[in-house]
Write an enzyme that holds these catalytic residues in place. Structure first.
Site, PDB file in Angstrom:
ATOM      1  N   CYS A   1      -1.791   9.049   2.693  1.00 45.04           N
ATOM      2  CA  CYS A   1      -1.288   8.576   1.395  1.00 45.04           C
ATOM      3  C   CYS A   1      -2.248   8.843   0.252  1.00 45.04           C
ATOM      4  O   CYS A   1      -1.829   9.034  -0.889  1.00 45.04           O
ATOM      5  CB  CYS A   1      -0.968   7.077   1.464  1.00 45.04           C
TER       6      CYS A   1
ATOM      7  N   GLU B 127       0.872  -1.178   0.000  1.00 43.07           N
ATOM      8  CA  GLU B 127       0.000   0.000   0.000  1.00 43.07           C
ATOM      9  C   GLU B 127       0.903   1.220   0.000  1.00 43.07           C
ATOM     10  O   GLU B 127       1.437   1.614   1.034  1.00 43.07           O
ATOM     11  CB  GLU B 127      -0.912  -0.014   1.227  1.00 43.07           C
TER      12      GLU B 127
END
Length: 510
Positions: free
Chosen positions: A245, A211
């Site tokens: 993110c 991720e």
């Protein structure tokens, strides 16, 4: 190559190999223990997050503990269903066999958590891995020191070391851990470190979920509701002090929209955090002085070189780690803020769009982002950007919030990540999806074996084109009985017997 952590991993593997983790009851017990831990120790984790990231208790709840609790409950409620064999259609040529998929635990899982959501992204993968019947090593981020210490203290109070282990430390400890063979590695962090993890995993042929991140673009066209756009952008960009993110990284818009949007963003920031965000309990802090200095250098260099103009913000206090919510306009493509993921409370606006195709080209020329976002009322523009660009997720008139939907897979593509997470996808990544084919012996037609007559070849070719009917396995014997009965009746009543009946049947369909 031996690792000092090999005994720890071996101990976890023994638990898995004894099949202790297989039963539904064991898995539910682990999730119940996690629920108990969350209920009893939530305040301690909130305190750690406040120390590490300056988060207020409600933001910690909203972006960390509520998501953890929701995921654990979702896994718990759906676990029995996910563990059942999943029946799939069987191709006509293979009947009366039945086909299904079973989800088996992989073994020992390594979870490498990041510093930006250091609690959520340690515990949610842990919950998924335990639900899937695995044992787990958690490597917290050494940058979020208070959360790392809290995890190292609290987890062993609830889980035996034969089930879950915590390894604290930095690069050296992570490097040692990666010498061990794991059955899956779940990593959240930067693409640069993701490449290192991937390379280490490849030596053991260990599958990974990466991720990662990247520069998630936002497109704002002339039709956008700028009041709503500014409010949603300000909230999702400056949440967790911009250290998310999947947060908006930069804005592309027409020149005619830039000043209106910039002004409304300034007002939206004041509406969210007051005239001085430094005093707001809802505005977090940069993780450390080094990260704040990096952001300050980028903004300072760009504004001094005429590559950006400050609309609001730009203030940095190294002692308190406060970096003001910052909006830049007239940002150039060669500016410092456009060369890497910002990962902080700085939002650049680039007024370079003449039409939606400009946005498509700009985004497509760069690494594939974790998320792409458009604020627009124009359905055609929405569809053009969605269909002509590639990203891990695509949002229309919103940002970030999709991560709270258990039913949506979350993850990147290309440079922004490998694999999908959340909800049932979280369960599947920690499982081996085993294909099972079960064919009884009471019926063994010679049609499947050579030598093949011309008639048999014709029948096989025709049957191979048929679509697989979805017949519940419980009804397969009944269906076979009906088919066999029809064949028997047809062959008995046909003047040419079985061969004549088959030939006539084929001639009607071929």
């Amino acid at each position: 190559m031996s690792s000092k952590y090999q005994p720890l991993v071996d101990n976890l593997r023994k638990t898995y190999e004894r099949k202790t983790t297989i039963p539904l009851a064991w898995r539910k017990t682990q999730l119940e223990v996690l629920m108990k831990m969350m209920k009893e120790r939530e305040d301690e984790f909130h305190t750690a997050l406040q120390i590490d990231l300056g988060k207020g208790f409600f933001e910690s709840w909203l972006t960390e503990t509520s998501l953890i609790n929701g995921n654990i409950q979702y896994f718990y409620d759906n676990l029995e269903k996910w563990m059942k064999p999943q029946e799939v259609p069987c191709t006509p040529m293979l009947l009366p066999a039945k086909s299904y998929v079973i989800r088996e635990p992989l073994g020992v899982i390594l979870v490498i958590a990041p510093w930006n959501y250091p609690f959520q992204l340690a515990i949610v993968p842990l919950a998924a891995a335990l639900a899937a019947g695995n044992t787990v090593v958690i490597k917290p981020s050494e940058i979020a020191t208070a959360t790392s210490k809290a995890l190292a203290k609290i987890i062993p109070e609830y889980f035996d070391k034969s089930v879950v282990n915590i390894v604290e430390g930095g690069v050296a400890e992570t490097t040692e851990l990666l010498k061990c063979k794991f059955d899956h590695i779940f990593f959240t962090g930067s693409p640069r470190v993701g490449q290192i993890i991937y390379e280490a995993a490849a030596k053991h042929l260990t599958p990974v979920t990466l991720e990662l991140g990247g520069k998630s673009p936002v497109v704002v066209d002339e039709t956008a509701d700028l009041d709503v756009t500014a409010k949603r952008l300000a909230w999702t960009k400056f949440m967790n002090c911009g250290q998310t993110c999947v947060a908006p990284d930069y804005v592309l818009c027409p020149a005619s929209v830039q000043d209106k949007l910039a002004s409304k963003l300034e007002k939206a920031i004041e509406g969210l955090y007051g005239k001085n965000p430094r005093d707001s309990p809802d505005f977090a802090r940069v993780i450390n002085e080094g990260m704040g200095n990096r952001l300050f250098r980028m903004v300072k260099d760009d504004t001094e070189k005429g590559k950006a103009e400050t609309v609001t913000g730009g203030k940095w206090e190294s002692q308190t780690r406060y970096f003001a919510p910052t909006v830049l306009k007239n940002v150039t493509t060669d500016s410092a803020v456009m060369q890497e993921e910002i990962f902080g409370p700085v939002l650049p606006i680039l007024p370079i769009l003449d039409n939606i195709e400009d946005a498509v080209n700009f985004i497509s020329e760069r690494p594939k982002p974790l998320s792409a976002i458009i604020f627009s009322k124009d359905k055609k523009n929405q569809e053009i950007l969605r269909s002509k660009t590639s990203s891990g997720s695509f949002l229309i008139n919103d940002a970030v919030v999709h991560v709270s939907n258990h039913h949506l897979p979350f993850g990147g593509v290309g440079n922004s990540g490998i694999g999908r997470f959340h909800g049932p996808y979280s369960f599947d990544i920690f499982c081996n999806l085993k294909s099972v084919h079960d064919n009884p012996t009471f019926l063994d037609p010679s049609l499947r074996y050579p030598p093949y007559t011309k008639t048999e070849q014709t029948i096989i070719k025709y049957a191979s084109k048929l679509k697989a009917p979805h017949i519940p396995q419980s009804l397969v014997p009944l269906v076979i009985g009906v088919v066999v009965g029809a064949v028997i009746v047809g062959s008995v009543t046909h003047p040419g017997g079985l061969a004549g009946f088959a030939s006539q049947l084929v001639s009607k369909f071929i």
